[in-house]
Scaffold this active site. Sequence first.
Site, mmCIF file in Angstrom:
data_model
loop_
_atom_site.group_PDB
_atom_site.id
_atom_site.type_symbol
_atom_site.label_atom_id
_atom_site.label_comp_id
_atom_site.label_asym_id
_atom_site.label_seq_id
_atom_site.Cartn_x
_atom_site.Cartn_y
_atom_site.Cartn_z
ATOM 1 N N ALA A 14 0.823 -1.204 0.000
ATOM 2 C CA ALA A 14 0.000 0.000 0.000
ATOM 3 C C ALA A 14 0.860 1.258 0.000
ATOM 4 O O ALA A 14 0.604 2.205 -0.753
ATOM 5 C CB ALA A 14 -0.939 0.002 1.207
ATOM 6 N N ALA A 35 10.983 1.326 8.146
ATOM 7 C CA ALA A 35 11.838 0.963 9.277
ATOM 8 C C ALA A 35 13.018 0.107 8.846
ATOM 9 O O ALA A 35 14.088 0.154 9.475
ATOM 10 C CB ALA A 35 11.021 0.229 10.335
ATOM 11 N N HIS A 471 -1.817 -13.173 6.993
ATOM 12 C CA HIS A 471 -2.876 -12.438 6.300
ATOM 13 C C HIS A 471 -3.765 -11.689 7.291
ATOM 14 O O HIS A 471 -4.972 -11.596 7.090
ATOM 15 C CB HIS A 471 -3.758 -13.406 5.495
ATOM 16 C CG HIS A 471 -3.023 -14.201 4.462
ATOM 17 N ND1 HIS A 471 -3.477 -15.436 4.016
ATOM 18 C CD2 HIS A 471 -1.895 -13.944 3.783
ATOM 19 C CE1 HIS A 471 -2.643 -15.908 3.104
ATOM 20 N NE2 HIS A 471 -1.662 -15.014 2.953
#
Length: 533
Positions: A14, A35, A471
């Site tokens: 995303a 990160a 998921h």
Amino acid sequence: MTEFDYVIVGAGPAGCALANRLSANPDVRVLLVEAGDEDTNPLIAMPRGFGELLGDPTTAWHHPTRPFGPAGQVEHWVRGRTLGGSSAVNGMIYNRGQAADYDALAALGNPGWGWDDMLPVFRTIEDNALGASESRGTGGPLQVSTAAEGDPLLDDVLAAGAELGWRRTRDLNETDEDRVGYATATIRDGRRCSAANAFLHPVTDRPNLTVAVRTTVDRVVLDGGRAVGISGRRDGQAVEYTAAREVILSAGSIGSPKILQLSGIGPADVLARAGVEVAVDSPNVGGRLREHRVFTLQFRLAENLGYNRLLSSPEGQQQAAREYQETGGGPLGAPSFDVVGFFRTRPDLDRPDAQFQIAPFSMLPPDPSGAIRIEPDPGMLCIGYLLRPDSEGSVAISSADPDAPMDIVPNYFATEHDRSTAVEIFRVLRRLFATGPLAKRIDHETAPGPAVRTDEEIIDAGLVMGTCGFHAIGTCAMGPADDDVVDARLRVRGVAGLRVVDASVLPIMVSGNLNGPVSALGWRAADLILDEA
């Protein structure tokens, strides 16, 4: 520069899609924060290099859960820690979910997320090697491909599935019926196509796009009810970045609720226990967690077929590496699982509620690092799971310290629906391996083993010997109610200038692997953001 228009936290599917779309306007300053480090590890490009990447703390986070199941085990939920996020370390299986998933999302009060809205997005982002069709896209940034053929052992899997009534297909995303075929994967010419490859690297030369790696975001900076930036650490030094328009969290179903809660946005009782001052009492931040619980079945083969003998020895691994270097093919150029299938556990269902994936190798128990190890004797591996579980768990901060571990409660198989469906999936998969030409290849089941027969034994085997699906969704779920974390435009309730754009916003599970859906979610969210700019 420390001031930007948009600050995006997390360079996964995303986040990379958002960075691509939002920075297309040269007058808009975009910061993408990750990160992890640059995605220069050569194993990222090699598809089956993921087995090493998952166990490497420099490329993957390892989040421990609370103990669960009859054995009280703790498992680690692995997430990508590099540019591309989990798409850089995952098994590369690409599916989009079912049309009904998206229509159900819209029906819950989330306009703009139905299948008629999302199919054009998928077609836009895809470059499918099978060519364009009404359901497939070509020319997009995300390269996907499907193997034309495989090991004879895998052809026997497809034949057995056909005997059970599942249609054999080249394109597993073309229909939502019961089907089986070679996996569609984010691979092209033997190389992984991560979200960074697809969306980010082609545009990193834009002067208005800044990518900050090795930068851990601790909190969203709030001022008068508005998100105005982020604070964190880069290479151990404190940093702060200002967002003139929006802060967008794309840190995933563990990371995004963590950052919200550390910022004082979350359930008041959770924040109080952690010693965080409440800015917005949002009771469902970190709640409504859903995750696939994956059954694992392994079989000993009657003949020397598959990859075990090759991949379990240093000499064989070197041979496979040479083949990959010379041709881009062989075992190391394939996705995590070679065959994927979807089926209904009951004939009265209107669409599949189960998924399975099969590979022509079998694994030893994981070592403490989590790295995948191959058995020396020939074997096969099959995983299966119910597509749309309704058991709900949670994630929560345990301290105001950003480095403290999250409290993750998986709560697998908490409902009768999940338990009964999971048992039936397990029994169907056993029937698959006892069917037609595939049955002749099997000597015996090695895991969980033929002694596992009753419903309770099957569920316990799934809890003790299975895995998470990687998921997780729902921890910042969208919806129309006041206590839904984000609205249908993914804006965080109670705070201006703040959105969440990742799998955490999904209130229901998409039917399958999440890499494709989250890439499309990020692309679609950019439309919503640009509409408001």
